[in-house]
Write a protein that holds these residues in place. Sequence first.
Motif, PDB file in Angstrom:
ATOM      1  N   HIS B  37       0.820  -1.209   0.000  1.00  0.00           N
ATOM      2  CA  HIS B  37       0.000   0.000   0.000  1.00  0.00           C
ATOM      3  C   HIS B  37       0.855   1.261   0.000  1.00  0.00           C
ATOM      4  CE1 HIS B  37      -3.401  -2.641   0.845  1.00  0.00           C
ATOM      5  NE2 HIS B  37      -2.593  -3.251   1.695  1.00  0.00           N
ATOM      6  N   ASP B  38       2.104   1.115  -0.422  1.00  0.00           N
ATOM      7  CA  ASP B  38       3.060   2.231  -0.439  1.00  0.00           C
ATOM      8  C   ASP B  38       3.486   2.679   0.959  1.00  0.00           C
ATOM      9  OD1 ASP B  38       3.142   2.299  -3.181  1.00  0.00           O
ATOM     10  OD2 ASP B  38       1.643   3.897  -3.359  1.00  0.00           O
ATOM     11  N   GLU B  39       3.234   1.859   1.965  1.00  0.00           N
ATOM     12  CA  GLU B  39       3.744   2.205   3.296  1.00  0.00           C
ATOM     13  C   GLU B  39       5.250   1.991   3.324  1.00  0.00           C
ATOM     14  OE1 GLU B  39       2.019  -0.430   2.457  1.00  0.00           O
ATOM     15  OE2 GLU B  39       2.419  -2.179   3.738  1.00  0.00           O
ATOM     16  N   ILE B  40       5.938   2.860   4.049  1.00  0.00           N
ATOM     17  CA  ILE B  40       7.400   2.743   4.131  1.00  0.00           C
ATOM     18  C   ILE B  40       7.756   1.664   5.130  1.00  0.00           C
ATOM     19  CG2 ILE B  40       9.552   3.953   4.651  1.00  0.00           C
ATOM     20  CD1 ILE B  40       8.039   6.581   4.012  1.00  0.00           C
ATOM     21  N   LYS B  65       9.694  -5.453  10.275  1.00  0.00           N
ATOM     22  CA  LYS B  65       8.481  -4.615  10.328  1.00  0.00           C
ATOM     23  C   LYS B  65       7.246  -5.427   9.931  1.00  0.00           C
ATOM     24  CE  LYS B  65       6.956  -0.009   9.941  1.00  0.00           C
ATOM     25  NZ  LYS B  65       7.476   1.265  10.451  1.00  0.00           N
TER      26      LYS B  65
END
Lengths: 336, 336
Positions: B37-40, B65
């Motif tokens: 989801h484009d989370e870093i 993570k």
Amino acid sequence: MEIDHNFYMNLAVSEAWKYQGLTYPNPAVGCTITGEHDEILAVEAHHKAGEPHAEVNALKSAYYKLTQNKAILQLRTSKEIHTFLLQNHNNIFTNCSLYSTLEPCSHVGKTPSCANLIAQLGIKNLYIGVEDLNETAAKGNAILAKSGLHVSLHVNKEKCENLLFPFQKFLKDRFVFFKWAQRFNGTTDAGTISSSKSRKNVHAMRNVCDLLVIGGNTVRKDRPTLDARLVNGKAPDILILSRENEFDRTIPLFNIKNREVTIASDFSLLKNYKNIMIEGSEKMYALSREIVDYYLCYLAPSFGGYEGFKNIEDKFDILNASKEEEDIILWMKRRI
Amino acid sequence: MEIDHNFYMNLAVSEAWKYQGLTYPNPAVGCTITGEHDEILAVEAHHKAGEPHAEVNALKSAYYKLTQNKAILQLRTSKEIHTFLLQNHNNIFTNCSLYSTLEPCSHVGKTPSCANLIAQLGIKNLYIGVEDLNETAAKGNAILAKSGLHVSLHVNKEKCENLLFPFQKFLKDRFVFFKWAQRFNGTTDAGTISSSKSRKNVHAMRNVCDLLVIGGNTVRKDRPTLDARLVNGKAPDILILSRENEFDRTIPLFNIKNREVTIASDFSLLKNYKNIMIEGSEKMYALSREIVDYYLCYLAPSFGGYEGFKNIEDKFDILNASKEEEDIILWMKRRI
């Protein structure tokens, strides 16, 4: 690099500093919105009094990112964006987190209440840097608590406090900042120093300052206009700090409409103003040292020139450093 | 603020600059990994030759993570992390994107091939700043293309090139950087200038430099040691640039084991070295001006001192600016 709440708040802080000095009489505020999976949906700031608050700018960007609905991009006023979001949000924000350097406003002023909007959109988590100490704040907290929102206070508190300080200071009495442009070797003479973007930024600040302080020698030597022409803005009132009252009145700064120019040998005029920029070099720095709240340095990456800072001894804490075009822009506090 | 591919690559670039000068003989490289989801998920860099590459450090952080499995945090060597990830990835990376400032390596050297690892983990998108121009690169491209990975080249190319330049330069012949510490007013004298973190950073660089160049006057006046004791590192060889050969041999720098000290009136010794730091002030700056590739300035936010940069005229492009502890650290290129 740690990717955590501080990281997202830091993005908001950095974005907000870009508009420090430009938001008067409002505070500089930044806002980050992350989605269900911690993806960054928006990082925005408040730009200018009368324009949308940071939270509204961020909700607008986040809405577009989530829906790709271009209709919202056409909306400019805070009221339009509030209304649109309330009518069209379709609960897309229910798993989002919002990071705001300052507690969202609860009062309905020039713009509708941000706290209300955030509560109604069903935002899940709210991370706040510093609370709003205005009298209406309690009301805002009540709105947010009632909505079931999870609120965390004091995320990156110190950085957010540094960002907010100018606002608190001009609410209390006045905010005074000393602005200078210099090269690496501390020189402030010999022609243009900073980049065109930096100079435009200074004009934007003059546009919202109500008083600009300048030294008599600079006026005589540079014959400046000291207006905000690069941004088509208004020219601030001027205090020329000088023991002598004699100036060639054809110097451009004297011939700007709707501007008061005062010549005085001390700073007592400052009590009539709230947002005050002092421009100068070493001499003015030394004279104004005890009344300045923040320092703003445009540092040009060059060596050259002759005159500038030579005989001062001081230390600063850097509150924010950013690179804009060619220059480094530093907001600082003198260590006492 | 635009949250796009450039934003994610920029995070990798900024992280990598923290280790510029420290990775020799390897390049400074940064890597960001984002999720479905484009989370870093991670932003990491290569720290030191022999330690894991940026991509491996980032994959390690991203794995933790995503899984919260602490087992991976115990692993230190590249080989251990490679092996662990290949055995335990469970296809968690199949919707991830990886941003690397440099094309992932394809050769098996001190560490296993990153290209191979990325392909086997099933990463979906690979964004690369600059290609690896080594002879084995074609092989790497082949590995990646075959795996079905979507590869985009030249994301933030210029910034990644600036980051990579020192590596390319010492591969070709030698990389020479001029390091100085100064206050706002360009002074370099009168006691300690930069913060303890900056000074430790300089020692870490000395530890990987193979030659340090210093002026004869500085040696006589400061009686320096010029070692890397703050990081328990090795002391580089020294070139004292001086027309006179007479020095008090009790000056500490002469009494370090496994160090060669050469006294010479020109820079011809540099041809025997690859990674060269010049330390000095105005005089050394002027003398070395034509042979320096990059400039590294530790700028202390203070006024004070007496002597320093006064009679130079030059302009720089700032390649990276960062704030570490109190100081601003600037990597720059002189404009020609």
